[in-house]
Motif scaffolding. Structure first.
Motif, PDB file in Angstrom:
ATOM      1  N   ALA A 141      -2.636   5.873  39.792  1.00 26.27           N
ATOM      2  CA  ALA A 141      -3.537   6.157  40.910  1.00 26.27           C
ATOM      3  C   ALA A 141      -2.906   5.705  42.205  1.00 26.27           C
ATOM      4  CB  ALA A 141      -4.880   5.452  40.693  1.00 26.27           C
ATOM      5  N   SER A 142      -3.418   6.251  43.293  1.00 20.59           N
ATOM      6  CA  SER A 142      -2.962   5.829  44.611  1.00 20.59           C
ATOM      7  C   SER A 142      -3.748   4.602  45.047  1.00 20.59           C
ATOM      8  CB  SER A 142      -3.156   6.956  45.632  1.00 20.59           C
ATOM      9  OG  SER A 142      -2.388   8.084  45.306  1.00 20.59           O
ATOM     10  N   GLY A 143      -3.113   3.732  45.821  1.00 18.93           N
ATOM     11  CA  GLY A 143      -3.789   2.549  46.339  1.00 18.93           C
ATOM     12  C   GLY A 143      -2.874   1.337  46.333  1.00 18.93           C
ATOM     13  N   TRP A 144      -3.377   0.250  46.913  1.00 22.06           N
ATOM     14  CA  TRP A 144      -2.596  -0.984  46.964  1.00 22.06           C
ATOM     15  C   TRP A 144      -2.453  -1.582  45.565  1.00 22.06           C
ATOM     16  CZ3 TRP A 144       0.329  -2.600  50.794  1.00 22.06           C
ATOM     17  CH2 TRP A 144       0.059  -2.138  52.088  1.00 22.06           C
ATOM     18  N   LYS A 145      -1.264  -2.015  45.264  1.00 26.49           N
ATOM     19  CA  LYS A 145      -0.966  -2.696  44.015  1.00 26.49           C
ATOM     20  C   LYS A 145      -0.012  -3.836  44.367  1.00 26.49           C
ATOM     21  CE  LYS A 145       1.218  -1.912  39.486  1.00 26.49           C
ATOM     22  NZ  LYS A 145       1.953  -0.897  38.662  1.00 26.49           N
ATOM     23  N   GLY A 146      -0.575  -5.051  44.455  1.00 22.78           N
ATOM     24  CA  GLY A 146       0.240  -6.180  44.902  1.00 22.78           C
ATOM     25  C   GLY A 146       0.652  -5.978  46.351  1.00 22.78           C
ATOM     26  N   GLY A 148       2.549  -3.595  47.465  1.00 22.90           N
ATOM     27  CA  GLY A 148       2.980  -2.225  47.717  1.00 22.90           C
ATOM     28  C   GLY A 148       1.838  -1.243  47.603  1.00 22.90           C
ATOM     29  N   PHE A 149       2.015  -0.093  48.227  1.00 22.43           N
ATOM     30  CA  PHE A 149       1.022   0.964  48.171  1.00 22.43           C
ATOM     31  C   PHE A 149       1.602   2.123  47.371  1.00 22.43           C
ATOM     32  CE2 PHE A 149      -1.452   4.597  49.613  1.00 22.43           C
ATOM     33  CZ  PHE A 149      -2.730   4.062  49.687  1.00 22.43           C
ATOM     34  N   ASN A 150       0.866   2.568  46.349  1.00 23.95           N
ATOM     35  CA  ASN A 150       1.328   3.658  45.482  1.00 23.95           C
ATOM     36  C   ASN A 150       0.720   4.992  45.911  1.00 23.95           C
ATOM     37  OD1 ASN A 150       2.910   2.065  43.727  1.00 23.95           O
ATOM     38  ND2 ASN A 150       1.073   1.415  42.636  1.00 23.95           N
ATOM     39  N   ILE A 151       1.547   6.034  45.851  1.00 27.02           N
ATOM     40  CA  ILE A 151       1.088   7.395  46.099  1.00 27.02           C
ATOM     41  C   ILE A 151       1.329   8.207  44.840  1.00 27.02           C
ATOM     42  CG2 ILE A 151       1.409   9.503  47.426  1.00 27.02           C
ATOM     43  CD1 ILE A 151       0.216   7.471  49.103  1.00 27.02           C
ATOM     44  N   ARG A 152       0.264   8.781  44.306  1.00 26.47           N
ATOM     45  CA  ARG A 152       0.337   9.598  43.102  1.00 26.47           C
ATOM     46  C   ARG A 152       0.360  11.069  43.496  1.00 26.47           C
ATOM     47  NH1 ARG A 152       1.812   9.149  37.766  1.00 26.47           N
ATOM     48  NH2 ARG A 152       0.351  10.148  36.332  1.00 26.47           N
ATOM     49  N   TYR A 153       1.371  11.801  43.026  1.00 27.10           N
ATOM     50  CA  TYR A 153       1.497  13.223  43.315  1.00 27.10           C
ATOM     51  C   TYR A 153       1.269  14.004  42.019  1.00 27.10           C
ATOM     52  CZ  TYR A 153       4.040  11.344  47.347  1.00 27.10           C
ATOM     53  OH  TYR A 153       4.412  10.634  48.461  1.00 27.10           O
ATOM     54  N   LEU A 154       0.278  14.896  42.036  1.00 19.58           N
ATOM     55  CA  LEU A 154       0.029  15.754  40.881  1.00 19.58           C
ATOM     56  C   LEU A 154       0.657  17.127  41.102  1.00 19.58           C
ATOM     57  CD1 LEU A 154      -3.655  15.191  39.709  1.00 19.58           C
ATOM     58  CD2 LEU A 154      -1.548  14.211  38.812  1.00 19.58           C
ATOM     59  N   LEU A 308      -7.725  15.212  40.911  1.00 18.85           N
ATOM     60  CA  LEU A 308      -6.841  14.307  41.637  1.00 18.85           C
ATOM     61  C   LEU A 308      -7.305  12.874  41.445  1.00 18.85           C
ATOM     62  CD1 LEU A 308      -6.463  16.292  44.983  1.00 18.85           C
ATOM     63  CD2 LEU A 308      -4.936  16.287  43.004  1.00 18.85           C
ATOM     64  N   PRO A 309      -6.365  11.947  41.237  1.00 17.34           N
ATOM     65  CA  PRO A 309      -6.746  10.543  41.054  1.00 17.34           C
ATOM     66  C   PRO A 309      -7.361   9.985  42.312  1.00 17.34           C
ATOM     67  CG  PRO A 309      -4.366  10.737  41.327  1.00 17.34           C
ATOM     68  CD  PRO A 309      -4.903  12.134  41.211  1.00 17.34           C
ATOM     69  N   ASP A 310      -8.437   9.220  42.166  1.00 23.58           N
ATOM     70  CA  ASP A 310      -9.073   8.593  43.321  1.00 23.58           C
ATOM     71  C   ASP A 310      -8.119   7.598  43.955  1.00 23.58           C
ATOM     72  OD1 ASP A 310     -11.420   9.983  42.992  1.00 23.58           O
ATOM     73  OD2 ASP A 310     -12.324   8.449  41.713  1.00 23.58           O
ATOM     74  N   SER A 311      -8.015   7.659  45.282  1.00 21.85           N
ATOM     75  CA  SER A 311      -7.226   6.675  46.014  1.00 21.85           C
ATOM     76  C   SER A 311      -8.099   5.455  46.267  1.00 21.85           C
ATOM     77  CB  SER A 311      -6.744   7.267  47.343  1.00 21.85           C
ATOM     78  OG  SER A 311      -5.884   8.354  47.120  1.00 21.85           O
ATOM     79  N   ARG A 312      -7.593   4.305  45.920  1.00 26.69           N
ATOM     80  CA  ARG A 312      -8.374   3.079  46.065  1.00 26.69           C
ATOM     81  C   ARG A 312      -8.259   2.585  47.503  1.00 26.69           C
ATOM     82  NH1 ARG A 312      -5.422  -0.486  41.990  1.00 26.69           N
ATOM     83  NH2 ARG A 312      -3.705   0.805  42.735  1.00 26.69           N
ATOM     84  N   ASP A 313      -9.385   2.583  48.222  1.00 31.52           N
ATOM     85  CA  ASP A 313      -9.392   2.149  49.617  1.00 31.52           C
ATOM     86  C   ASP A 313      -9.474   0.626  49.653  1.00 31.52           C
ATOM     87  OD1 ASP A 313      -9.504   1.911  52.310  1.00 31.52           O
ATOM     88  OD2 ASP A 313     -11.410   2.953  52.578  1.00 31.52           O
TER      89      ASP A 313
END
Length: 325
Positions: A141-146, A148-154, A308-313
């Motif tokens: 999923a997209s969102g902050w992880k530690g 870093g910020f992840n972007i998921r592309y489908l 699409l995966p929910d982006s965690r705000d």
């Protein structure tokens, strides 16, 4: 194509890097209030001022480009607030919101190439954006992880449109203009010739009992716009048994009932019959080809976006912010 896609933004960045230009990826990581773009939206900015993507209707793009070019000097990632709560008092969003943008200068071209290669193979892929740079990640999923910020592309929307005449050509053209990967399947050589001349993939269906082969995956929609249901006898059972998120066929409620009964009589398992949509399109009783195409494509796009995966705000920790400002 009516607007820039996420993959095209990465391709723009990769192309500018290949040209030897300084390049920055800019990512929307948090929204306070409302925003015309969702969490995870991106821009790619080159050192000559060219860019791809946007975060508004033109309100802040110039400021984003200037900020991005400014980050190229020290090469450090930077998290910047625009709008409400921003130190830039002269830059305001009309909606009164605030957005946080993460600037990543000099993204690793190898990471971009890997994600784009996965995208071209129609595989999901994820980029991790942090103060350490841009890398490939396995997050779902997209969102902050530690830190870093992840972007998921489908993979992009794929549409297999099956039918004849103007219903087929209108749907295929509209979907292609939207940016979907379209394949038109038909026995109608005239319709196929016109679509092929416009660069749309076609498959000629010569005999009703001999289905052509076509590719399918979880991001594929199947739509039959045949009025002659005899062409569907082999088509629909195959489509219902293939990977895909949408299987539909035009027709009245009575036609749909007859169609489902025919599928069951032909031995199609009930769990597959239930995959066939009871209605097709968002506009009731659409009858002209253009409106029907718009009605069908709108519903398909709505269903595709639900995948699409929910982006965690979420917001990064104070320690993470300290590393980026």
């Amino acid at each position: 194509m009516i607007a820039t896609t996420p993959a095209e933004i990465l391709r723009f960045a990769a192309a500018r890097i290949d040209e030897g230009r300084g390049t920055v990826l800019v990512t929307l990581t948090h929204v306070e209030g409302s925003s015309p773009r969702a969490i995870g939206a991106q821009m790619a900015v080159a050192d000559d001022g060219r860019y791809a993507g946007s975060f508004s209707g033109g309100c802040i793009e110039a400021a984003v480009v200037a900020e991005a070019i400014g980050t190229l000097a020290d090469g450090r990632a930077k998290l910047v607030r625009f709008g409400a709560g921003s130190p830039y008092l002269d830059i305001r969003l009309p909606c009164g919101s605030g957005i946080d943008l993460l600037f990543n200068p000099h993204p690793d071209p190898t990471a971009l190439a890997r994600v784009l290669a996965q995208h071209d193979r129609r595989e999901p892929a994820t980029l991790r954006l942090s103060h350490e740079g841009v890398s490939v990640d396995d997050a779902m999923a997209s969102g902050w992880k530690g830190d870093g910020f992840n972007i998921r592309y489908l993979p992009g929307l794929r549409l297999l449109a099956m039918g004849q005449g103007e219903e087929l050509t209108a749907l295929a053209r509209l979907a292609a203009g939207f940016g979907a990967e379209v394949c038109a399947v038909s026995p109608d050589r005239g319709a196929l010739a016109g679509l092929a001349a416009e660069g749309i993939d076609i498959v000629e269906w010569i005999a009703r009992t001999h289905l052509p082969s076509f590719a399918s995956d979880p991001w594929t929609a199947f739509v039959s716009v045949f009025h002659d249901r005899d062409w569907e006898e082999e088509l629909l059972p195959r489509a219902l048994d293939l990977p895909g998120f949408y299987v539909g066929a035009i027709g009245s409620p009575r036609t749909q009932e007859i169609r489902r009964d025919a599928l069951r009589s032909a031995g199609t398992p009930d769990h597959l019959v239930r995959r066939l949509r009871a209605t097709v399109g968002l506009i009731p009783a659409a009858r002209d080809p253009a409106t029907l195409a718009l009605s069908i494509l709108s519903e398909i796009v709505q269903e595709y976006h639900a995948l699409l995966p929910d982006s965690r705000d979420l917001e990064p920790s104070a320690a993470d912010i300290d590393q980026m400002i």
